[in-house]
Design an enzyme around this catalytic site. Structure first.
Site, PDB file in Angstrom:
ATOM      1  N   ARG A 214       0.817  -1.226   0.000  1.00  0.00           N
ATOM      2  CA  ARG A 214       0.000   0.000   0.000  1.00  0.00           C
ATOM      3  C   ARG A 214       0.844   1.266   0.000  1.00  0.00           C
ATOM      4  O   ARG A 214       0.653   2.145  -0.841  1.00  0.00           O
ATOM      5  CB  ARG A 214      -0.936   0.010   1.212  1.00  0.00           C
ATOM      6  CG  ARG A 214      -1.754   1.295   1.346  1.00  0.00           C
ATOM      7  CD  ARG A 214      -2.595   1.279   2.602  1.00  0.00           C
ATOM      8  NE  ARG A 214      -3.213   2.579   2.857  1.00  0.00           N
ATOM      9  CZ  ARG A 214      -4.361   2.993   2.327  1.00  0.00           C
ATOM     10  NH1 ARG A 214      -5.024   2.202   1.511  1.00  0.00           N
ATOM     11  NH2 ARG A 214      -4.849   4.183   2.623  1.00  0.00           N
ATOM     12  N   GLU A 230      -0.885  -4.058   3.159  1.00  0.00           N
ATOM     13  CA  GLU A 230      -2.218  -3.755   3.679  1.00  0.00           C
ATOM     14  C   GLU A 230      -3.005  -5.020   3.997  1.00  0.00           C
ATOM     15  O   GLU A 230      -3.653  -5.121   5.043  1.00  0.00           O
ATOM     16  CB  GLU A 230      -2.987  -2.909   2.665  1.00  0.00           C
ATOM     17  CG  GLU A 230      -4.386  -2.538   3.129  1.00  0.00           C
ATOM     18  CD  GLU A 230      -5.164  -1.779   2.080  1.00  0.00           C
ATOM     19  OE1 GLU A 230      -5.473  -0.603   2.312  1.00  0.00           O
ATOM     20  OE2 GLU A 230      -5.467  -2.364   1.012  1.00  0.00           O
ATOM     21  N   ARG A 285      -5.204   0.223  10.404  1.00  0.00           N
ATOM     22  CA  ARG A 285      -6.535   0.748  10.674  1.00  0.00           C
ATOM     23  C   ARG A 285      -7.488  -0.408  10.946  1.00  0.00           C
ATOM     24  O   ARG A 285      -7.305  -1.506  10.422  1.00  0.00           O
ATOM     25  CB  ARG A 285      -7.057   1.533   9.467  1.00  0.00           C
ATOM     26  CG  ARG A 285      -6.167   2.673   9.022  1.00  0.00           C
ATOM     27  CD  ARG A 285      -6.485   3.093   7.604  1.00  0.00           C
ATOM     28  NE  ARG A 285      -6.136   2.037   6.657  1.00  0.00           N
ATOM     29  CZ  ARG A 285      -6.449   2.042   5.368  1.00  0.00           C
ATOM     30  NH1 ARG A 285      -7.147   3.060   4.874  1.00  0.00           N
ATOM     31  NH2 ARG A 285      -6.080   1.054   4.584  1.00  0.00           N
TER      32      ARG A 285
END
Length: 378
Positions: A214, A230, A285
């Site tokens: 990513r 990612e 995240r």
């Protein structure tokens, strides 16, 4: 002995003297604003000092080498809106003036521009990539004598399944590396030092199916490349051949989520070097707003190799589509972290021994589109 020497050098970097007031500019995903924040590193406060209405939202922003221009991704405003890149002239952190907009161009029918970065050596070309739709291409844009975006000078292609989310260039500006999220590929292009145009050198599949590179960063010594995976939720370290510029994977990875976590519940995001390059920061995240992302730091040897993962700590929120980390340009002590699920920017402070970090200041900017990434103007 080597670890002790490294620890001493890290502590020395942390004690560097720095000024009191610093400024950050923050972009947004969905609102036509640029925010300027002021961080007081003595009082440990972070305050909004300007909310500037602009013509387009920028989900990624980047400064020119001399900080006289700000570049951003954009959706151009015409009869048929297309991905584009915007530039603003900077008098200071609050003196921001629109300069120009340059379309992505070529046969790219992507839905949006996703990333932009500027070279640090002449001719100071700007590089941008799209994401979504047909995103198998990138753009090289020239700048004028003032650093303002001038014209599209090259559209180059990746492969039909590509969608590059992050770029990085070595210190000499001789090689550009592209993290191809959708194509699960790491690309190497050489850079023409007269025009800034790119020539394909090599491509390397991700370490495994679904790794999904990513974002990427390269150490100033040029021997090591750091890649956010990612899909795998890992940080991968690559070695770089100094003659060809081509990276190779040596099976060195570090987790960006806790052991035993469901990897499908997370998507790792950003990697960036600290001021002294003694540290490397990385984030993940959470895909659910009911969970937190994670922030991690790594100690580096002088050649750029990772010596240890110092900590893996939960962030205060999921991060949304951000959790983008931006180390300060004046000390290893502070990094900015953005969140788009709630809409805030936080300043995290590294502990004196480098083994933890915590939030010391926060600015809430909940406008429905903030916050994407932040850049330090001072």
């Amino acid at each position: 002995m080597r670890a002790s020497i490294t620890a001493l050098s890290l502590l020395g970097a942390l004690s560097a003297v720095h000024a009191d007031l610093h400024h950050l500019i923050v972009g947004t995903f969905g609102t036509e604003s640029l925010y300027t924040l002021e961080f007081d590193d003595s009082a440990l406060t972070l305050n909004l000092i300007q909310n500037l209405t602009v013509s387009t939202a920028s989900s990624w922003i980047a400064l020119s080498h001399d900080k006289k221009n700000l570049y951003g991704t954009a959706l151009s405003s015409g009869s048929s809106a297309v991905p584009a890149f915007v530039s603003y002239a900077l008098g200071n952190a609050t003196d921001i003036t629109y300069s120009n907009l340059v379309d992505l161009g070529g046969n790219c029918s992507s839905s949006k521009a996703i990333f932009v970065m500027a070279a640090t050596e002449s001719p100071y070309a700007v590089y941008g990539t799209p994401f979504g739709g047909t995103a198998d291409c990138g753009a090289v844009i020239s700048v004028d004598e003032s650093g303002v975006l001038s014209e599209l000078i090259q559209n180059y292609t990746y492969k039909s399944t590509s969608a590059v989310h992050g770029l990085a260039m070595n210190t000499q500006n001789t090689f550009l590396y592209s993290a191809d999220d959708s194509g699960n590929t790491l690309w190497t292009h050489s850079v023409d030092n007269t025009t800034g145009e790119l020539t394909y050198v090599a491509s390397l599949d991700g370490p495994a199916t679904g790794s999904d590179p990513r974002h990427v960063a390269i150490h100033p010594e040029g021997q090591y490349l750091y890649v956010i995976l990612e899909g795998a939720n890992e940080l991968a370290q690559y070695t770089v051949d100094q003659s060809t510029g081509i990276p190779s994977f040596q099976n060195v990875t570090y987790p960006l989520i806790p052991s035993g976590s469901d990897s499908s519940s997370f998507w790792s995001d950003e990697v960036a070097l600290s001021y002294s390059t003694n540290y490397l920061w990385a984030t993940s995240r959470a895909r659910s707003t009911n969970a937190t992302g994670y922030i991690s730091a790594f100690s580096l040897a002088t050649d750029g190799s990772i010596t240890s993962q110092l900590f893996l700590s939960p962030t205060t929120n999921s991060g949304g589509t951000a959790n983008s980390v931006s180390p300060s340009p004046f000390t290893d002590t502070f990094v900015a972290l953005t969140d788009s699920s709630v809409g805030f920017v936080e300043i995290w402070q590294l502990a004196e021994n480098g083994t933890s970090a915590s939030v010391v200041a926060r600015a809430d900017l909940d406008d429905g589109g903030c916050c994407a990434n932040a850049v330090w103007y001072s």
